[in-house]
Design an enzyme around this catalytic site. Structure first.
Site, PDB file in Angstrom:
ATOM      1  N   GLN A  99       0.814  -1.209   0.000  1.00  0.00           N
ATOM      2  CA  GLN A  99       0.000   0.000   0.000  1.00  0.00           C
ATOM      3  C   GLN A  99       0.852   1.264   0.000  1.00  0.00           C
ATOM      4  OE1 GLN A  99      -2.843  -1.460   3.376  1.00  0.00           O
ATOM      5  NE2 GLN A  99      -3.948   0.090   2.232  1.00  0.00           N
ATOM      6  N   HIS A 100       0.203   2.361  -0.277  1.00  0.00           N
ATOM      7  CA  HIS A 100       0.704   3.724  -0.067  1.00  0.00           C
ATOM      8  C   HIS A 100       1.763   4.210  -1.060  1.00  0.00           C
ATOM      9  CE1 HIS A 100      -1.379   3.516   3.735  1.00  0.00           C
ATOM     10  NE2 HIS A 100      -0.526   2.673   4.270  1.00  0.00           N
TER      11      HIS A 100
ATOM     12  N   ASP B 129      -2.158  -4.857  -0.063  1.00  0.00           N
ATOM     13  CA  ASP B 129      -1.742  -6.134   0.505  1.00  0.00           C
ATOM     14  C   ASP B 129      -2.560  -6.538   1.726  1.00  0.00           C
ATOM     15  OD1 ASP B 129      -0.636  -4.081   2.032  1.00  0.00           O
ATOM     16  OD2 ASP B 129       1.419  -4.842   1.922  1.00  0.00           O
TER      17      ASP B 129
END
Length: 474
Positions: free
Chosen positions: A71-72, A227
């Protein structure tokens, strides 16, 4: 027999699983490493994906594919679809100052929690965009679109070049800092607050909505997800379950029917991959803390587990604060690790091993408490990730968490969740297919509350920087 493929493009590697769409039976798999570092050229993800696919025997025979990924991560594209600069990953903390600026500019933590369900820290995409605007304005000016790692890989698999073809899902979008899980909409004003300009954002697909078709080929591409949402789908988590994942990061995530908005910033109000919500607590320091301690002691992981289990609960008074890479929760990006209570009597490899495991688990137990405080039901605790392969972790966790833990058989649960999503898209049913996760072990132990009490009372390993907002909780 219809086959589906699930991809996990994680921080450290790319994994591919090929499964039977109906039963979930694993037929083939492949893996390839990613480069180290907290910024990576996305082309390296693509190269690893190609290698992992080749090792898995290719995907010409599959009917659907989906991507789960870290992520991110900030992937900036120019007007031609070219990557502007290497992607900044979730564990890059250079934007900690930018996070503090953004929190203050919107009116404080409560304003962010009400806006998007989360208070941004350095991990969030929105903070990385502010860092980019401040430190690399020429790259910010070239940025025509912003997407996440799984968005970019799905776009590449589709063979697309048009920025308008970028897509994402609600689970991954909820980790950006400019999409609200509660409303299901982007907040372009927050994107502009960070980047200083507008940029195209991926279309947010429904949980089982097809993105595009694989190029070349006719396999359908699922929306993919982040994830953590993929792992929850992979283990078949249901409302009332809390998934504790010990991998590169430590994650405590609950499946709920209502969104969360925690003004303290401890709980992130994310969405899941099924239409529900996934309030989540994430730590930077997890399985690599075990790696580091085993390296210090000069033993392999099996020997490390035996050492930890040979020491008494509480490690004879020793406490390890495991902030080896700074920390995200609590928000101490500049912190370091520390050992407290070291005495001649406990200066043993066994005590250090035990205290390391307990220190790691105490941070995750704080996450369980924070989710409960936000109203999440905790009926079952499911332990997954590389750290769950440690016998010491599995046996000590119930004593720290204060309740039994379930440990499914080891598996690639992010890739499995992506494969399950792909099967869902292929079947076009109302819910993801039911797959067995295999044998599940149940671990019980008497609670040892003094372990957590000592973790809480240990001083932080470094003075909190000016931008830190949260108290030390472990």
């Amino acid at each position: 027999m219809a086959l589906v493929a699930g991809i996990d493009s994680s921080t450290q590697s790319c994994k591919v699983v090929i499964r039977d769409a109906e039963t979930g039976a694993l037929l083939r798999q492949g893996r390839a490493a990613h480069p180290d570092g907290t910024e990576v050229d996305p082309a390296r993800w693509w190269t690893a994906l190609e290698s992992a696919l080749a090792e898995a025997g290719g995907i010409v025979d599959v009917v659907a594919v989906a991507v789960g990924a870290q992520q991110h991560g900030m992937v900036c594209l120019d007007e031609h679809g070219e990557v502007v600069r290497p992607a900044l990953l979730w564990n890059d903390t250079r934007s900690a100052g930018a996070a503090a600026e953004l929190v203050a500019e919107l009116g404080g933590p409560r304003a962010w929690a009400e806006a998007v369900g989360s208070v941004p820290v350095a991990s969030f995409t929105v903070t990385k965009l502010r860092w980019l605007a401040e430190h690399e304005p020429e790259h910010a000016a070239r940025t025509a679109a912003v997407c996440l790692p799984h968005d970019w890989l799905t776009w590449q698999l589709a063979g697309a070049s048009d920025l308008a073809a970028l897509s994402t899902d609600r689970g991954d979008a909820s980790g950006t800092g400019y999409w609200s899980a509660a409303t299901g909409t982007y907040r372009p004003d927050l994107l502009r607050l960070a980047l200083g300009q507008d940029a195209l954002l991926p279309r947010v697909l429904a949980p089982a909505e097809a993105a595009w078709s694989l190029a070349p080929g006719n396999a359908v591409l699922g929306p993919g997800t982040g994830d953590n949402a993929a792992a929850a789908l992979g283990v078949g988590a249901r409302a009332g379950d809390v998934v504790v994942s010990i991998g590169t990061s430590g994650v405590v995530a609950a499946v709920t029917d209502v969104p969360a908005a925690d003004p303290s910033g401890i709980v992130c109000g994310f969405a899941d991959a099924t239409g529900r919500f996934l309030p989540l607590v994430c730590t930077l320091n997890a399985a690599r803390v075990l790696d580091a301690a085993a390296r210090i002691l000069g033993v392999d992981h099996a020997s490390f587990s035996r050492l930890a289990l040979s020491a008494p609960a509480g490690a004879a008074g020793m406490t390890v604060v495991p902030y080896l890479e700074g920390e995200r929760t609590p928000d101490r990006p500049d912190a370091t690790g520390a050992i407290h209570g070291l005495q001649l009597a406990n200066a043993t490899p066994a005590a250090l091993a035990r205290a390391t495991v307990e220190g790691l688990l105490c941070g995750l137990a704080d996450g369980l408490d924070a989710l409960a405080a936000q109203g999440a039901s905790i009926d079952r605790v499911v332990l997954v990730g590389g750290g769950a392969r440690s016998d010491a972790v599995c046996r000590i966790a119930p004593s720290v968490f204060g309740q039994p833990v379930l440990v499914p058989a080891p598996g690639e649960y992010v890739a499995d969740g992506a494969a399950r999503q792909a099967a869902w898209v292929h079947a076009s049913g109302p819910a993801a297919p039911t797959w067995s996760v295999g044998d599940t072990a149940r671990y019980k132990a008497d609670p040892v509350p003094q372990v957590r009490e000592r973790c809480v009372s240990s001083p932080p390993p470094a003075a909190a920087p000016a931008h830190a907002r949260l108290p030390a909780t472990s």
